[in-house]
Structure formats: structure tokens, C-alpha cells
Design a protein around this motif. Structure first.
Motif, PDB file in Angstrom:
ATOM      1  N   SER A 146       0.832  -1.206   0.000  1.00  0.00           N
ATOM      2  CA  SER A 146       0.000   0.000   0.000  1.00  0.00           C
ATOM      3  C   SER A 146       0.865   1.255   0.000  1.00  0.00           C
ATOM      4  O   SER A 146       0.462   2.288  -0.550  1.00  0.00           O
ATOM      5  N   GLY A 151      -3.762  -0.863  -4.038  1.00  0.00           N
ATOM      6  CA  GLY A 151      -4.941  -1.101  -3.219  1.00  0.00           C
ATOM      7  C   GLY A 151      -5.558  -2.436  -3.576  1.00  0.00           C
ATOM      8  O   GLY A 151      -5.563  -2.845  -4.744  1.00  0.00           O
ATOM      9  N   TRP A 319      -4.113  -6.789  -6.346  1.00  0.00           N
ATOM     10  CA  TRP A 319      -3.886  -5.410  -5.915  1.00  0.00           C
ATOM     11  C   TRP A 319      -3.624  -4.565  -7.157  1.00  0.00           C
ATOM     12  O   TRP A 319      -2.882  -4.975  -8.055  1.00  0.00           O
ATOM     13  N   LEU A 379      -9.022  11.140  -1.657  1.00  0.00           N
ATOM     14  CA  LEU A 379      -8.573   9.780  -1.384  1.00  0.00           C
ATOM     15  C   LEU A 379      -7.163   9.580  -1.900  1.00  0.00           C
ATOM     16  O   LEU A 379      -6.654  10.366  -2.702  1.00  0.00           O
ATOM     17  N   GLU A 383      -6.510   3.789  -2.584  1.00  0.00           N
ATOM     18  CA  GLU A 383      -7.969   3.652  -2.468  1.00  0.00           C
ATOM     19  C   GLU A 383      -8.626   3.684  -3.847  1.00  0.00           C
ATOM     20  O   GLU A 383      -9.601   2.963  -4.098  1.00  0.00           O
ATOM     21  N   SER A 386      -8.480   0.291  -5.223  1.00  0.00           N
ATOM     22  CA  SER A 386      -9.488  -0.592  -4.633  1.00  0.00           C
ATOM     23  C   SER A 386     -10.865  -0.370  -5.245  1.00  0.00           C
ATOM     24  O   SER A 386     -11.668  -1.300  -5.337  1.00  0.00           O
ATOM     25  N   LEU A 387     -11.149   0.856  -5.660  1.00  0.00           N
ATOM     26  CA  LEU A 387     -12.439   1.178  -6.269  1.00  0.00           C
ATOM     27  C   LEU A 387     -12.509   0.769  -7.734  1.00  0.00           C
ATOM     28  O   LEU A 387     -13.613   0.633  -8.281  1.00  0.00           O
ATOM     29  N   ALA A 392     -14.563  -2.474  -3.956  1.00  0.00           N
ATOM     30  CA  ALA A 392     -14.620  -1.765  -2.680  1.00  0.00           C
ATOM     31  C   ALA A 392     -15.725  -0.718  -2.740  1.00  0.00           C
ATOM     32  O   ALA A 392     -15.964  -0.113  -3.789  1.00  0.00           O
ATOM     33  N   PRO A 394     -17.126   2.884  -1.728  1.00  0.00           N
ATOM     34  CA  PRO A 394     -16.689   4.181  -1.220  1.00  0.00           C
ATOM     35  C   PRO A 394     -17.347   4.557   0.103  1.00  0.00           C
ATOM     36  O   PRO A 394     -16.732   5.256   0.922  1.00  0.00           O
ATOM     37  N   LEU A 397     -15.353   2.775   2.743  1.00  0.00           N
ATOM     38  CA  LEU A 397     -14.028   3.394   2.868  1.00  0.00           C
ATOM     39  C   LEU A 397     -14.117   4.748   3.555  1.00  0.00           C
ATOM     40  O   LEU A 397     -13.218   5.127   4.325  1.00  0.00           O
ATOM     41  N   ARG A 402     -10.709   6.076   5.138  1.00  0.00           N
ATOM     42  CA  ARG A 402      -9.808   5.931   4.002  1.00  0.00           C
ATOM     43  C   ARG A 402     -10.141   6.912   2.882  1.00  0.00           C
ATOM     44  O   ARG A 402      -9.320   7.155   1.999  1.00  0.00           O
ATOM     45  N   ILE A 403     -11.354   7.448   2.914  1.00  0.00           N
ATOM     46  CA  ILE A 403     -11.795   8.457   1.960  1.00  0.00           C
ATOM     47  C   ILE A 403     -12.423   9.601   2.748  1.00  0.00           C
ATOM     48  O   ILE A 403     -13.161   9.357   3.701  1.00  0.00           O
TER      49      ILE A 403
END
Length: 430
Positions: A146, A151, A319, A379, A383, A386-387, A392, A394, A397, A402-403
Motif C-alpha cells: 500500500s 490497493g 492489488w 482519497l 484507495e 481498490s475502487l 470496494a 466508497p 471506505l 480511508r476516503i
């Protein structure tokens, strides 16, 4: 880094001997140490190098001056790194070349010297310059990547399925399943997986290893062939194979008697249900285990008793590291129209900035936004990774810190816009 020498090369064989050349042998000796693999036999090493060549892997080795007698030879790198290119489904069957990173190791005696950071930052900068919209990897340790902007974007479940008497499906499957020799999968598995890949966000082209495991040509624990592997195919109404499973019996010492799945790929829901019905009907066994099940598998809903499916563990899988925000976000589909302004922080200064996403319900235009434009969400680049496949949420998060939601309701709007209609799933590791 003056005490180290970095070399980039492709795996190769020595033309005069037919064996892997010295650099390639030293490289794989190092990765075997890093991943706790047994020393390869000559044949196993030859096969491993052939697979690396087939995948188009590009190797980086870091060498240190040998100072002590009896220590590992200086031809064995103290750190390794590799990358290769594969197509990735970014949603809606859209396939985009991805920069896949693998075989990252640093010998314990050479830690804390900046080798990993040097290898990773150099590679990511070169990948961005080469035009890749994102990089991807699978991680053996969750706390490392990370900080380089990766992410978690896809997940996999390890499941156990009780197939003892009483196993029953809500709807009778078509049962167009037949066993086959595992060798048949050499030709069929890549074709079937290629069709499946276009149905699943996050799925990516596979490596040669998966074909050899499915056919029984490779037991990854031993590096040799596995003669215990069995296989079956599902056929569509036209008689074309659209799903397969390869598996093995876990042995009579395992209680309860268990079938272990090696690979399971189904292009259609009908193939998925019928292959599970086949597995449940295998005599003298009452359990099936699978380590790479989809997070949103329909299997529990197929059964009259959903408790027969037990999730043993959930692990991160793919990832994603966004390298070019505009290229990456414009490559994927956007099924919900709307506008979203993101402020993205990137500590490596590869892809940060403020961007406006304008979706028409099919595609999006992504533009750099001026500082005067208020950001809906703030973000990090990890992140955003991840989106990217819609895996993930939002909203979650934001709840986790994280956001930052700068405009009330923006996280909900982002959740709707990033959704790809199906949870991402990539039964693939590298």
C-alpha cells in the motif's frame, strides 16, 4: 546503491548445454529461497524456465559483492523482481493490457537497504512511461505494497462444501457433464477461461502454470507431474465445452473424505451449477474444498441448505496501482450517469491530482480539474485502485477514514457510479 549491481534480462537457455543459462539459474535459486520452495531438480527448473518464457516474464536481479567464504555464490541475486503483460477485464468485457509484477524478493541479510523501494519505484515509473494505465500484483504479505500506491481490488474465498447425503439443489441442473482426461484441458482450458475472463470484472489472462496444474502436468508443491488429477467438462446445448473442473482426492487419511479442487472455470451459470452437482455426486467423498471461490459465488443460493457451504477464510487477491488516472478510468465502463470530482493523493507523484469524471451511462470523460473546483471526495491512489473494479465500496471506505467525503452524499454517488454490476473476481495469482 553503490554496493549493488542491477541487471535486467529475460529467462533463457544456454544453447550449448540446453540447460538454463547461469543468470537464469541464479535468479530461480534466489526466488526459491525467498518463497521457501524446495530446490528444483534439473527437469523441474527447465519446466519452470519454459513457463516463464511462455509468459513473457522480464526479470530484474540485484547482485552484491561476495565477501565471505562458504556463503551463497555471488551469481545468486540478493533481490529479485519480475514483470510481464497480460490483458485485464476492466468491466463489460473490455480488455486492457496490465503491467503485472511478481517474484519480488529480498534476502533477509540485505533488508533495510532500500532495495525493494528502488526496484518498485523504478519499475512503476517505467511502466507509466510505457503507457500502462495500471500495475497489478498479488501479495504474499498484506502490509507491504500500500505504501507504493497499491490497493486491494479483488478478493477470494476459501470454502468447504458438505456433499454428504442430503445435498440437493433448488433447481435440477442440466447435468451435461462428462469426465475427460486431464490432458484434454491443454487445449480447452485456455479457450474456456478466455470466454470466462470476458464475463468477470478484474479477471486477467492466465499464466502457463494454471494450464499445467489443471492438466496434472505440474504439482506446485513438488515441481513434478501429479497423476492423481482428474477432470470433467460441461457442454452447452450445441455440444461445446463451456466449463471445466480439475480436482484430486485428498487421500484416505483425510477426514471426512475430501475432493480438493485445483481449478474451476464456468462461463455460464448452467455450467457452474452442473459442475457442482457433478462434484457432489463423486462416490466415497463427503466434502469438497476450493481455495479460490468468488466473493459473490451463487453456490449457497443454489442449494436447499445453504449452510452446507462454509467460508473458511477470505483473502485479498489482486492489488491494483493506478499509473494514469485518465487512461485507467476512461478504459472501464460507467453504467450510471453522473459527475464526480476526485482529489487524489499520490506520494510517488505518478498519478495524483484533481480530476472530474463525467459519465453518460456507458463511458466517461476524465479531465484534470482546476484547484478552484471543489472535490467531492479526497482519497489516496491506493484507495482508487481498490475502487477501480467496483469491488470496494466508497461508503465503507469513508466510514473507515480511508476516503474523505467533502460533499454530503458524494460517497453514495461514487458507490453507484463505480459499480460494474458484478463483484470482481479473478481466479488467478502470480
Amino acid at each position: 546503491m553503490t554496493n549493488y549491481r542491477f541487471e535486467n534480462f529475460k529467462p533463457a537457455f544456454d544453447e550449448s548445454t540446453g540447460a538454463p543459462d547461469e543468470r537464469t539459474q541464479g535468479y530461480f535459486a534466489s526466488t526459491s529461497v525467498g518463497f521457501h520452495d524446495a530446490r528444483s531438480t534439473d527437469d523441474a527448473l527447465k519446466n519452470r524456465v519454459e513457463r516463464a518464457i511462455a509468459d513473457g516474464r522480464n526479470l530484474t536481479a540485484v547482485y552484491a559483492k561476495q565477501e565471505y567464504e562458504h556463503a551463497l555464490d555471488a551469481s545468486v541475486p540478493v533481490a529479485t523482481f519480475a514483470w510481464f503483460e497480460k490483458l485485464v477485464n476492466v468491466g463489460g468485457g473490455r480488455l486492457v493490457p496490465g503491467h503485472l509484477i511478481t517474484w519480488v524478493t529480498v534476502r533477509p541479510t540485505h533488508r533495510r537497504r532500500g532495495l525493494l523501494r528502488s526496484l518498485m519505484t523504478t519499475d512503476l515509473a517505467e511502466a507509466k512511461a510505457a503507457g500502462y494505465p495500471f500495475a497489478a500484483l498479488t501479495a504474499t504479505e498484506g502490509g507491504i505494497y500500500s505504501r507504493f500506491g497499491f490497493g486491494v481490488a479483488t478478493w477470494a474465498h476459501s470454502i468447504e462444501v458438505d456433499t454428504s447425503p442430503g445435498f440437493k439443489m433448488v433447481h435440477e441442473p442440466d447435468r451435461r457433464v462428462e469426465m475427460c482426461l486431464p490432458s484434454e484441458l491443454r487445449e480447452l482450458a485456455p479457450k474456456i477461461y478466455g470466454e470466462f475472463m470476458r464475463t468477470s470484472p478484474g479477471a486477467m489472462e492466465r499464466q502457463q502454470t494454471y494450464i499445467e496444474r489443471a492438466t496434472g502436468d505440474l504439482n506446485t508443491d513438488t515441481g513434478e507431474a501429479d497423476r492423481g488429477v482428474r477432470a470433467a467438462l460441461h457442454f452447452d446445448e450445441q455440444g461445446e465445452a463451456d466449463g471445466y473442473v480439475s480436482y484430486k482426492f485428498a487421500g484416505w487419511s483425510k477426514n471426512p473424505p475430501t475432493i480438493e479442487l485445483i481449478d474451476f472455470v464456468a462461463v455460464t451459470d448452467a455450467a457452474y451449477a452442473s459442475l457442482w452437482s457433478f462434484l457432489a455426486a463423486i462416490d466415497l467423498t463427503t466434502r469438497v474444498t476450493f481455495g479460490e471461490s468468488a466473493e459473490d459465488s451463487p453456490l449457497p443460493w443454489l442449494l436447499t441448505d445453504s449452510r452446507r457451504v462454509r467460508t473458511v477464510s477470505t483473502e485479498d487477491n489482486i492489488w491494483i496501482r493506478i499509473l494514469d488516472v485518465k487512461a485507467a478510468l476512461e478504459a472501464r465502463p460507467w453504467y450510471v450517469p453522473g459527475t464526480l470530482v476526485l482529489e487524489i493523493d499520490d506520494s510517488l507523484d505518478l498519478a495524483g491530482g484533481r480530476y472530474t469524471i463525467t459519465s453518460d451511462g456507458e463511458n466517461a470523460v476524465v479531465e484534470t480539474a482546476p484547484d478552484s473546483t471543489p472535490a467531492d471526495l479526497s482519497l489516496g491512489i491506493a484507495e482508487l485502485g481498490s475502487l477501480y473494479f467496483g469491488g470496494a465500496d466508497p461508503v465503507i471506505l469513508a466510514r473507515a477514514g480511508r476516503i474523505d467525503e467533502n460533499v454530503p452524499g458524494a460517497a453514495v454517488r461514487a458507490s453507484s457510479m463505480f459499480n460494474l454490476g458484478r463483484m470482481p473476481y479473478s481466479p488467478n495469482g502470480f
